[in-house]
Design a protein around this motif. Structure first.
Motif, PDB file in Angstrom:
ATOM      1  N   PHE A 191       0.841  -1.192   0.000  1.00  0.00           N
ATOM      2  CA  PHE A 191       0.000   0.000   0.000  1.00  0.00           C
ATOM      3  C   PHE A 191       0.880   1.248   0.000  1.00  0.00           C
ATOM      4  CE2 PHE A 191      -2.917   2.961   2.448  1.00  0.00           C
ATOM      5  CZ  PHE A 191      -3.745   3.211   1.360  1.00  0.00           C
ATOM      6  N   HIS A 192       0.851   1.981  -1.097  1.00  0.00           N
ATOM      7  CA  HIS A 192       1.646   3.204  -1.269  1.00  0.00           C
ATOM      8  C   HIS A 192       3.148   2.949  -1.102  1.00  0.00           C
ATOM      9  CE1 HIS A 192      -1.391   6.258  -1.905  1.00  0.00           C
ATOM     10  NE2 HIS A 192      -2.119   5.742  -0.940  1.00  0.00           N
TER      11      HIS A 192
ATOM     12  N   LEU B 271      -1.088  -3.830  -7.733  1.00  0.00           N
ATOM     13  CA  LEU B 271      -0.910  -2.600  -6.966  1.00  0.00           C
ATOM     14  C   LEU B 271      -1.955  -2.585  -5.860  1.00  0.00           C
ATOM     15  CD1 LEU B 271      -0.462  -0.065  -9.903  1.00  0.00           C
ATOM     16  CD2 LEU B 271       1.346  -1.125  -8.531  1.00  0.00           C
ATOM     17  N   GLU B 272      -1.535  -2.595  -4.619  1.00  0.00           N
ATOM     18  CA  GLU B 272      -2.466  -2.671  -3.504  1.00  0.00           C
ATOM     19  C   GLU B 272      -3.370  -1.439  -3.475  1.00  0.00           C
ATOM     20  OE1 GLU B 272      -4.359  -4.414  -0.265  1.00  0.00           O
ATOM     21  OE2 GLU B 272      -3.000  -5.237  -1.786  1.00  0.00           O
TER      22      GLU B 272
ATOM     23  N   THR C  23      -2.375   1.636  -5.565  1.00  0.00           N
ATOM     24  CA  THR C  23      -1.333   2.591  -5.204  1.00  0.00           C
ATOM     25  C   THR C  23       0.065   2.041  -5.510  1.00  0.00           C
ATOM     26  OG1 THR C  23      -1.057   1.767  -2.938  1.00  0.00           O
ATOM     27  CG2 THR C  23      -2.790   3.416  -3.322  1.00  0.00           C
ATOM     28  N   GLY C  24       1.041   2.940  -5.507  1.00  0.00           N
ATOM     29  CA  GLY C  24       2.434   2.533  -5.659  1.00  0.00           C
ATOM     30  C   GLY C  24       2.870   2.267  -7.085  1.00  0.00           C
TER      31      GLY C  24
ATOM     32  N   ASP D 109       6.277   3.819  -7.857  1.00  0.00           N
ATOM     33  CA  ASP D 109       7.332   3.116  -7.111  1.00  0.00           C
ATOM     34  C   ASP D 109       7.720   1.830  -7.827  1.00  0.00           C
ATOM     35  OD1 ASP D 109       7.417   4.564  -4.235  1.00  0.00           O
ATOM     36  OD2 ASP D 109       5.350   4.446  -4.938  1.00  0.00           O
TER      37      ASP D 109
ATOM     38  N   ARG E  76      -8.652   1.341  -8.748  1.00  0.00           N
ATOM     39  CA  ARG E  76      -8.933   1.433  -7.311  1.00  0.00           C
ATOM     40  C   ARG E  76      -8.321   2.685  -6.683  1.00  0.00           C
ATOM     41  NH1 ARG E  76      -7.758  -4.870  -5.605  1.00  0.00           N
ATOM     42  NH2 ARG E  76      -8.756  -5.792  -7.453  1.00  0.00           N
ATOM     43  N   SER E  77      -7.455   3.348  -7.412  1.00  0.00           N
ATOM     44  CA  SER E  77      -6.912   4.633  -6.971  1.00  0.00           C
ATOM     45  C   SER E  77      -6.986   5.566  -8.173  1.00  0.00           C
ATOM     46  CB  SER E  77      -5.463   4.492  -6.496  1.00  0.00           C
ATOM     47  OG  SER E  77      -4.940   5.736  -6.071  1.00  0.00           O
TER      48      SER E  77
ATOM     49  N   ASP F  57      -6.312   8.240  -9.558  1.00  0.00           N
ATOM     50  CA  ASP F  57      -5.484   9.429  -9.602  1.00  0.00           C
ATOM     51  C   ASP F  57      -4.998   9.615 -11.040  1.00  0.00           C
ATOM     52  OD1 ASP F  57      -3.462  11.345  -9.476  1.00  0.00           O
ATOM     53  OD2 ASP F  57      -2.772  10.698  -7.500  1.00  0.00           O
TER      54      ASP F  57
ATOM     55  N   VAL G 162      -1.227  10.133 -11.793  1.00  0.00           N
ATOM     56  CA  VAL G 162      -0.402   8.920 -11.754  1.00  0.00           C
ATOM     57  C   VAL G 162      -0.624   8.090 -13.001  1.00  0.00           C
ATOM     58  CG1 VAL G 162      -0.034   6.734 -10.553  1.00  0.00           C
ATOM     59  CG2 VAL G 162      -0.230   8.853  -9.243  1.00  0.00           C
TER      60      VAL G 162
END
Length: 303
Positions: A133-134, A162-163, A166-167, A170, A193-194, A196, A199
């Motif tokens: 996560f992140h 990606l949990e 996120t991430g 990375d 799920r994120s 953004d 990103v």
């Protein structure tokens, strides 16, 4: 060497893959999902036949090592249904395994991945890894390093869980920077799920494939943001980076034998909606052209 998609029945020219569910599960078990295992070949066959009747041609199963991927059953299902099936090697987050399972493979991950991809009786066609996560914990970094070594040996694509979405950056920084994996060989999963957009655009600009793997019964709360995310990518000129999958993770989420929406919804309802909203060219890219590029590799000749 010829670029092809490595299915459980052998290598297939990429252009023959057809309409593809780029991220799903026909078989899956995890201690995090007790009593919800995907372990019924007959139910999987019914789901695949419903998928094929709506024009589906291929399903990529992201179930990695140690989580009930059942490669022999995948091969039997591919023969019985006529749907191309791609299996995964790799490893998920540590929480999905016992300490004993991880200890048995920790020091030979790359070799195990390569064997699954090149010499196993039923071969895998991609490497599944997972972030946290992140960010990336030590297990994720160790597994991704092994995946990169296996990629450099075989050319196999690397699919990243990606949990909660996120991430992504990375994972790209590690895989494509430090570990020298070409961005076009990396598939980032669960981005919906994120939601953004910044990103998403940065990942697409880097050259990675972006997998939006809903609708999923377990993650439906993000479905309503899907078209906003895809529209932003299309308007920025990144239609060629998009992949779509259903990510069916429990028996109750199947359409043929559970409450759905399952594989048929993806190639039926969602594909039609995409064509209506973003155009048939976008729908074809996401379901046909992009998977053909994402999952194809110049596989080394048999040993």
């Amino acid at each position: 060497m010829t670029a092809a998609v490595r299915t459980v029945l052998g290598d297939v020219p990429a252009e023959q893959l057809g309409v593809c569910d780029a991220h799903d599960h026909l078989f899956l078990r995890s201690p995090l999902l007790p009593g919800q295992e995907l372990d019924d070949p007959e139910a999987a066959a019914r789901e695949l036949l419903a998928f094929r009747e709506l024009g589906g041609g291929a399903v990529v199963q992201w179930t990695p090592r140690g989580m009930g991927r059942r490669r022999k059953d995948l091969a039997a299902l591919a023969r019985a249904t006529g749907v191309h099936l791609v299996a995964a090697t790799g490893l998920h987050q540590a929480v999905h395994y016992t300490a004993q399972q991880l200890e048995r493979v920790r020091d030979r991950l790359a070799a195990a991945f390569v064997a699954d991809l090149t010499t196993a009786p039923v071969r895998a066609g991609l490497i599944k890894v997972a972030g946290g996560f992140h960010g990336l914990d030590a297990h994720a970094r160790h597994t991704m390093a092994a995946a990169a070594r296996a990629h450099h040996t075989t050319g196999a694509p690397i699919a990243v869980h990606l949990e909660l979405g996120t991430g992504a950056l990375d994972a790209l920084e590690l895989l494509c920077g430090e570990l020298d994996v070409p961005p076009g060989r990396v598939l980032l999963g669960h981005l919906g799920r994120s939601p953004d957009t910044r990103v998403h655009l940065r990942a697409a600009e880097a050259g990675a494939f972006l997998a939006f793997d809903g609708p999923s019964r377990a993650h439906h709360a993000t479905d309503w943001r899907l078209f906003d995310a895809l529209t932003a990518l299309a308007e920025a000129g990144h239609t060629d980076r998009v992949l779509l999958g259903g990510d069916t993770t429990t028996a109750g989420a199947r359409a043929a034998t559970g409450g759905g929406p399952g594989l048929p919804y993806l190639v039926g309802t969602l594909r039609r909606a995409l064509a209506r909203e973003l155009g048939e060219e976008f729908a074809r890219a996401a379901f046909v052209d992009n998977p053909a590029r994402a999952f194809a590799a110049d596989w080394p000749p048999p040993p």
